[in-house]
Design a protein around this motif. Structure first.
Motif, PDB file in Angstrom:
ATOM      1  N   ALA A 135     -24.966 -49.483 -26.943  1.00 16.51           N
ATOM      2  CA  ALA A 135     -23.818 -48.573 -26.923  1.00 16.51           C
ATOM      3  C   ALA A 135     -22.498 -49.305 -27.140  1.00 16.51           C
ATOM      4  N   ASN A 136     -21.566 -48.620 -27.786  1.00 13.63           N
ATOM      5  CA  ASN A 136     -20.203 -49.135 -27.893  1.00 13.63           C
ATOM      6  C   ASN A 136     -19.207 -48.240 -27.159  1.00 13.63           C
ATOM      7  N   GLU A 137     -19.700 -47.137 -26.583  1.00 11.01           N
ATOM      8  CA  GLU A 137     -18.886 -46.252 -25.755  1.00 11.01           C
ATOM      9  C   GLU A 137     -19.746 -45.759 -24.592  1.00 11.01           C
ATOM     10  N   ALA A 138     -19.071 -45.269 -23.542  1.00 10.24           N
ATOM     11  CA  ALA A 138     -19.799 -44.726 -22.397  1.00 10.24           C
ATOM     12  C   ALA A 138     -19.056 -43.537 -21.810  1.00 10.24           C
ATOM     13  N   ILE A 139     -19.828 -42.563 -21.351  1.00 12.81           N
ATOM     14  CA  ILE A 139     -19.303 -41.478 -20.534  1.00 12.81           C
ATOM     15  C   ILE A 139     -19.935 -41.627 -19.161  1.00 12.81           C
ATOM     16  N   VAL A 140     -19.105 -41.796 -18.147  1.00 15.68           N
ATOM     17  CA  VAL A 140     -19.593 -41.936 -16.776  1.00 15.68           C
ATOM     18  C   VAL A 140     -19.519 -40.575 -16.100  1.00 15.68           C
ATOM     19  N   VAL A 141     -20.676 -40.083 -15.671  1.00 17.70           N
ATOM     20  CA  VAL A 141     -20.764 -38.771 -15.024  1.00 17.70           C
ATOM     21  C   VAL A 141     -20.811 -38.973 -13.513  1.00 17.70           C
ATOM     22  N   THR A 142     -19.990 -38.215 -12.808  1.00 16.48           N
ATOM     23  CA  THR A 142     -20.040 -38.264 -11.349  1.00 16.48           C
ATOM     24  C   THR A 142     -19.778 -36.877 -10.791  1.00 16.48           C
ATOM     25  N   THR A 143     -20.270 -36.637  -9.591  1.00 19.26           N
ATOM     26  CA  THR A 143     -19.882 -35.452  -8.833  1.00 19.26           C
ATOM     27  C   THR A 143     -18.798 -35.895  -7.842  1.00 19.26           C
ATOM     28  N   PRO A 144     -18.027 -34.951  -7.308  1.00 12.81           N
ATOM     29  CA  PRO A 144     -16.938 -35.341  -6.403  1.00 12.81           C
ATOM     30  C   PRO A 144     -17.437 -35.638  -4.988  1.00 12.81           C
ATOM     31  N   GLU A 145     -18.383 -36.558  -4.887  1.00 12.72           N
ATOM     32  CA  GLU A 145     -18.971 -36.946  -3.603  1.00 12.72           C
ATOM     33  C   GLU A 145     -18.829 -38.449  -3.430  1.00 12.72           C
ATOM     34  N   ILE A 146     -18.722 -38.886  -2.195  1.00 11.87           N
ATOM     35  CA  ILE A 146     -18.417 -40.277  -1.913  1.00 11.87           C
ATOM     36  C   ILE A 146     -19.458 -41.245  -2.488  1.00 11.87           C
ATOM     37  N   ALA A 147     -20.756 -40.917  -2.346  1.00 11.72           N
ATOM     38  CA  ALA A 147     -21.804 -41.818  -2.843  1.00 11.72           C
ATOM     39  C   ALA A 147     -21.790 -41.885  -4.366  1.00 11.72           C
ATOM     40  N   ALA A 148     -21.616 -40.732  -5.004  1.00  6.67           N
ATOM     41  CA  ALA A 148     -21.619 -40.686  -6.467  1.00  6.67           C
ATOM     42  C   ALA A 148     -20.423 -41.436  -7.048  1.00  6.67           C
ATOM     43  N   VAL A 149     -19.262 -41.273  -6.431  1.00  3.23           N
ATOM     44  CA  VAL A 149     -18.061 -41.942  -6.934  1.00  3.23           C
ATOM     45  C   VAL A 149     -18.156 -43.450  -6.721  1.00  3.23           C
ATOM     46  N   ARG A 150     -18.699 -43.873  -5.596  1.00  2.00           N
ATOM     47  CA  ARG A 150     -18.862 -45.310  -5.369  1.00  2.00           C
ATOM     48  C   ARG A 150     -19.819 -45.912  -6.402  1.00  2.00           C
ATOM     49  N   ASP A 151     -20.917 -45.228  -6.684  1.00  2.00           N
ATOM     50  CA  ASP A 151     -21.861 -45.730  -7.688  1.00  2.00           C
ATOM     51  C   ASP A 151     -21.225 -45.750  -9.079  1.00  2.00           C
ATOM     52  N   ALA A 152     -20.431 -44.726  -9.382  1.00  2.00           N
ATOM     53  CA  ALA A 152     -19.740 -44.688 -10.674  1.00  2.00           C
ATOM     54  C   ALA A 152     -18.780 -45.859 -10.813  1.00  2.00           C
ATOM     55  N   ASP A 153     -18.099 -46.200  -9.733  1.00  2.48           N
ATOM     56  CA  ASP A 153     -17.171 -47.331  -9.741  1.00  2.48           C
ATOM     57  C   ASP A 153     -17.906 -48.634 -10.052  1.00  2.48           C
ATOM     58  N   ARG A 154     -19.071 -48.793  -9.463  1.00  2.00           N
ATOM     59  CA  ARG A 154     -19.895 -49.985  -9.715  1.00  2.00           C
ATOM     60  C   ARG A 154     -20.345 -50.036 -11.174  1.00  2.00           C
ATOM     61  N   VAL A 155     -20.756 -48.897 -11.706  1.00  2.00           N
ATOM     62  CA  VAL A 155     -21.232 -48.818 -13.086  1.00  2.00           C
ATOM     63  C   VAL A 155     -20.110 -49.131 -14.073  1.00  2.00           C
ATOM     64  N   ILE A 156     -18.921 -48.658 -13.803  1.00  2.00           N
ATOM     65  CA  ILE A 156     -17.786 -48.953 -14.692  1.00  2.00           C
ATOM     66  C   ILE A 156     -17.565 -50.461 -14.795  1.00  2.00           C
TER      67      ILE A 156
END
Length: 269
Positions: A135-156
């Motif tokens: 990939a040369n681009e990414a879309i990070v999907v998250t729900t507005p929940e603490i666990a999901a946002v923390r995991d999204a932060d790690r993935v970014i």
């Protein structure tokens, strides 16, 4: 050459596969030849959400083993001829393929398609690294929940470390009334924490479950739903169009105290 975009999150169950299916269909409706690649070896679901499960004969692994050509493994969607699916094997594990092999598969598709969307498995192990490799681009999907946002932060952070700099945010399953009651993070809260551009906001709705069970993406409905319209608008933004975000009864300005303290080290509300 195609734009190769991985749809990822870190946390499972936030709606990556639903996003992949609906964005893919929307891009075809905009006139683009689009390929969807299921990178979740062993736990494929993209074929189900597209209603194509009964048409899977060959998968990506048969292409790599030389048992078939890439054209034989691709499933063309009869409702939208510009859309194809490259399914994952259901009876193998994630170690059955590596990042170089995934790059090879994508290289076979690139000359023929405008967009290639890769449905990334949950977690940050082998399957994740295989999916982000081409990939040369990414879309990070998250729900507005603490666990999901923390995991999204790690993935970014992992995406940036692997050379993917064009990263956008899609907030899924937003409940405006909960945000208004200060019981759910607002889009502004999530955006502030993750600090990447927002490309889409999808509201929570029962029609998403109905759509999934029917194998009929929301954007194909004759009477478009609010989530379906939000997905269409997201695809337009992905295409570079300026589209205003839907007014989902206005978001709460005050984030939850616990969440701000957890992410931002602040006790302000």
């Amino acid at each position: 050459m195609a734009r190769v975009i991985v749809i990822t999150s870190g946390k499972g169950g936030v709606g990556k596969t639903t996003t992949t299916a609906n964005l893919g269909m929307s891009l075809v409706q905009l006139g683009y030849q689009t390929a969807l690649v299921d990178a979740d070896i062993g736990l494929r679901n993209l074929d189900l959400l597209l209603g194509l499960e009964n048409r899977v004969i060959y998968t990506a692994l048969e292409v790599l083993s030389g048992e078939c050509r890439i054209e034989q493994a691709l499933i063309k969607d009869k409702r939208q001829p510009g859309l194809v699916l490259l399914p994952a094997a259901q009876n193998r594990n994630k170690d059955s393929i590596n990042a170089e092999q995934m790059k090879y598969l994508i290289s076979l598709l690139e000359p023929q398609y405008d967009y290639i969307l890769i449905d990334c498995p949950a977690g940050i192990e082998t399957g994740f690294h295989n999916a982000i490799g081409p990939a040369n681009e990414a879309i990070v999907v998250t729900t507005p929940e603490i666990a999901a946002v923390r995991d999204a932060d790690r993935v970014i952070g992992l995406l940036e470390a692997n050379g993917i700099k064009q990263i956008t945010l899609l907030v899924n399953r937003l409940r405006p009334q909960m945000v208004k009651a200060n019981d759910m993070m607002s889009v502004a809260d999530v955006k502030e924490i993750l600090a990447i551009p927002l490309i889409g906001v999808i509201p929570e709705d029962e029609c998403v479950i109905v759509s999934t069970n029917r194998g009929e993406p929301l954007v194909l409905e004759k009477k478009i739903s609010l989530p379906g319209l939000a997905f269409e608008h997201t695809a337009c933004r992905l295409d570079g169009q300026q589209v205003e975000f839907l007014d989902l009864q206005s978001y709460s300005k005050g984030p939850l105290k616990r969440l701000r303290k957890f992410f931002l080290g602040s006790s302000n509300t």
